[in-house]
Structures are given as structure tokens and as C-alpha cells.
Design a protein around this motif. Structure first.
Motif, short mmCIF file in Angstrom:
data_model
loop_
_atom_site.label_atom_id
_atom_site.label_comp_id
_atom_site.label_asym_id
_atom_site.label_seq_id
_atom_site.Cartn_x
_atom_site.Cartn_y
_atom_site.Cartn_z
N ALA A 188 1.32 -1.70 0.02
CA ALA A 188 0.01 -0.09 -0.33
C ALA A 188 0.95 1.77 0.18
CB ALA A 188 -0.85 -0.50 1.55
N PHE A 189 0.20 1.52 -0.25
CA PHE A 189 1.02 3.31 -0.61
C PHE A 189 1.11 4.11 0.64
CE2 PHE A 189 1.12 8.01 -0.88
CZ PHE A 189 2.52 8.16 -1.36
N ILE A 190 1.81 4.84 1.26
CA ILE A 190 1.60 5.29 2.85
C ILE A 190 2.23 6.59 2.73
CG2 ILE A 190 2.83 5.17 4.78
CD1 ILE A 190 3.93 2.30 4.66
N ALA A 223 -9.08 6.82 2.82
CA ALA A 223 -7.76 6.01 3.69
C ALA A 223 -7.92 5.53 4.47
CB ALA A 223 -6.98 7.26 3.55
N ILE A 224 -6.72 4.30 5.13
CA ILE A 224 -7.59 3.75 6.13
C ILE A 224 -6.24 3.83 7.55
CG2 ILE A 224 -5.91 1.57 7.00
CD1 ILE A 224 -6.69 0.27 4.26
N ARG A 265 -0.77 -2.67 11.53
CA ARG A 265 -2.23 -2.28 10.88
C ARG A 265 -1.16 -1.79 8.90
NH1 ARG A 265 -5.52 0.74 15.77
NH2 ARG A 265 -4.64 -0.75 16.94
N ILE A 266 -0.29 -1.56 9.01
CA ILE A 266 0.28 -1.20 7.40
C ILE A 266 0.06 -2.56 6.94
CG2 ILE A 266 2.38 -0.37 5.81
CD1 ILE A 266 2.65 1.70 8.26
N ASP A 267 0.53 -3.48 7.63
CA ASP A 267 1.25 -4.18 6.76
C ASP A 267 -0.32 -5.42 6.69
OD1 ASP A 267 3.80 -4.59 7.10
OD2 ASP A 267 4.36 -5.59 7.82
N ALA A 268 -1.29 -5.10 6.59
CA ALA A 268 -2.74 -5.57 7.11
C ALA A 268 -3.68 -4.77 5.59
CB ALA A 268 -3.18 -6.18 8.85
N ALA A 269 -2.95 -4.18 5.08
CA ALA A 269 -3.30 -3.19 3.64
C ALA A 269 -2.82 -3.66 2.70
CB ALA A 269 -2.77 -1.86 3.84
N ASN A 270 -3.98 -3.48 1.80
CA ASN A 270 -3.83 -4.38 0.16
C ASN A 270 -2.83 -3.68 -0.51
OD1 ASN A 270 -5.31 -6.72 1.31
ND2 ASN A 270 -7.20 -5.08 0.97
N GLY A 271 -2.76 -3.62 -1.49
CA GLY A 271 -1.33 -2.81 -2.77
C GLY A 271 -2.63 -1.62 -2.94
N ASP A 272 -3.95 -1.46 -3.60
CA ASP A 272 -4.25 -0.59 -3.75
C ASP A 272 -5.21 0.60 -2.88
OD1 ASP A 272 -5.13 -1.80 -6.34
OD2 ASP A 272 -6.54 -2.59 -5.63
N VAL A 331 -4.63 3.36 0.52
CA VAL A 331 -3.57 4.62 1.20
C VAL A 331 -3.92 4.38 2.51
CG1 VAL A 331 -2.74 6.74 0.61
CG2 VAL A 331 -3.92 5.63 -1.58
N VAL A 332 -2.58 4.18 2.87
CA VAL A 332 -2.37 3.44 4.49
C VAL A 332 -1.93 5.34 4.89
CG1 VAL A 332 -1.75 3.49 6.30
CG2 VAL A 332 -1.84 1.29 4.66
N LEU A 333 -3.20 6.25 6.00
CA LEU A 333 -2.54 7.54 6.26
C LEU A 333 -2.13 6.83 7.72
CD1 LEU A 333 -3.29 10.46 6.12
CD2 LEU A 333 -4.96 9.97 7.36
N LEU A 334 -0.91 7.68 7.84
CA LEU A 334 0.22 7.26 9.01
C LEU A 334 0.31 8.04 9.69
CD1 LEU A 334 2.05 5.29 10.59
CD2 LEU A 334 3.78 5.66 8.87
N GLU A 335 -0.83 8.79 10.86
CA GLU A 335 -0.91 9.70 11.59
C GLU A 335 0.01 9.81 12.29
OE1 GLU A 335 -4.74 12.66 13.06
OE2 GLU A 335 -4.77 10.62 12.24
#
Length: 205
Positions: free
Chosen positions: A7-9, A32-33, A104-111, A113-117
Motif C-alpha cells: 500500500a502507498f503510505i 484512506a486507511i 496495521r500497515i502490513d494488513a493493508a492491500n496494494g490498492d 492508501v494508508v494514512l500514517l498519522e
């Protein structure tokens, strides 16, 4: 510190009371996740949380509430008045937060966008995980007033907490995008939305 997710972080940071959570909530609404370091910290310091035993060991029983959770208000007063105490707390909390955030980032999918706040994104080196970093900032005087109103702090206490973090100017200088929240909230949210839509277009061609 690595993340295995494809996923894009998107890193989001900003000083206390700058409006970071408001921007994050809008980006989450747009899909965004959201991985919120402050929320993870609350979990770690709640009753039964992984940080509680070490906080008790380091700061004593007085730092723990009767229900077994960390007394965040009391602990905050201690660590913001003593740099060594603050560093000790960071040594307890930051590795635990990073580990849980990476899970939690590793659980995301390739499509996704993970929002790392993360308020201390640069200070903890977590910006290295990010494809892009956005910083939320506000005029210092407005930041002081917001913090006094939101948390009931005295002016001196508000300034103490603001000055304990990397300056807004330094965060902005290191970020790819800077969002100023001096304007009405509707305009801030519209700007955040447009920036995020633009990011999606860039990522998805």
C-alpha cells in the motif's frame, strides 16, 4: 523499521492543536486507511495496555489510575516539566506504537492508501516509511489559543507543550505538502480533499 505492505503510505504530521486530526478525518472519509499513533498510544496506556507495566515501573504507582490505566494527565505534567522523564516515556511508548502501526500497515492491500498519522513522524524516523509526507500547520499564536481552549491549559503550559515538539517551520520544511489551517475549516477540508484526490490520480495514473 520496515513495512511489508504494498500500500502507498501517506505520512501526516503536525504540531499539537494544528488541526491534524481534522484533516486526517477528512482523508479517512475519502477512503484512506487511518493509522493514528495517538489512538494507538491511548490503547497502550488503557487498562491492560502493553505500556502500563513499564510506566508503573518507571514512574511509580502515582502514574496509574485506580482502574489500572495510566493517568495521562498526571504523567503529562511530569514529562513536559522534565526532559529526561519525557525521553524515558518516549523510550517506553514509541517502540510499541511503531510495532502496532507496522502491523496495521502490513494488513493493508496494494490498492490502499494508508494514512500514517504521527505527531512525531520525523522525530521517530517513521517518515522513512512514507511515500509522501503532509504537514498541517497554523500560526503559533493561534496554536497557543487553540490549545488553551481545547485542553484548559494556561498560556505557559500551552507554550511548554508546543516547544517540546519539533517546530512547525521545521516540519513544514521537511514535508512534501503543507496545509495551513488558519483559514475557515470548510476551506481547510476542501483543500485536503483536493490534495488527496490529486494524490490518487497520480498513484493510479
Amino acid at each position: 523499521m520496515t513495512a511489508n505492505s504494498k500500500a502507498f503510505i501517506l505520512g501526516l504530521t503536525g504540531g499539537i492543536a494544528c488541526g491534524k486530526s481534522t484533516v486526517a478525518a477528512r482523508l479517512a472519509e475519502l477512503g484512506a486507511i487511518r493509522v493514528d499513533a495517538d489512538a494507538i498510544t491511548h490503547e497502550l496506556m488503557a487498562r491492560g495496555g502493553a505500556a502500563v507495566p513499564k510506566v508503573r515501573e518507571t514512574f511509580g504507582d502515582g502514574a496509574i489510575l485506580p482502574d489500572g490505566a495510566v493517568d495521562r494527565k498526571r504523567l503529562g505534567a511530569i514529562v513536559f516539566a522534565d526532559e529526561n522523564a519525557r525521553r524515558a516515556l518516549e523510550g517506553i511508548v514509541h517502540p510499541l506504537v511503531q510495532r502496532r502501526a507496522l502491523e496495521r500497515i502490513d494488513a493493508a492491500n496494494g490498492d490502499d492508501v494508508v494514512l500514517l498519522e504521527v505527531p512525531l513522524l520525523f522525530e521517530t524516523g517513521m517518515d522513512a516509511l512514507c511515500g509522501e509526507v503532509w504537514a498541517v500547520t497554523v500560526d503559533r499564536e493561534k496554536q497557543i489559543q487553540r490549545l488553551m481552549e481545547r485542553n484548559g491549559f494556561s498560556r505557559d503550559d500551552a507554550i511548554q507543550r508546543i516547544d517540546a515538539q519539533m517546530s512547525a517551520a521545521d516540519k513544514a520544511a521537511r514535508a512534501n505538502v503543507v496545509i495551513h489551517t488558519d483559514k475557515p475549516i470548510e476551506r481547510t477540508l476542501a483543500e485536503a480533499s483536493n490534495l488527496y484526490i490529486g494524490l490518487l490520480r497520480r498513484l493510479r495514473g
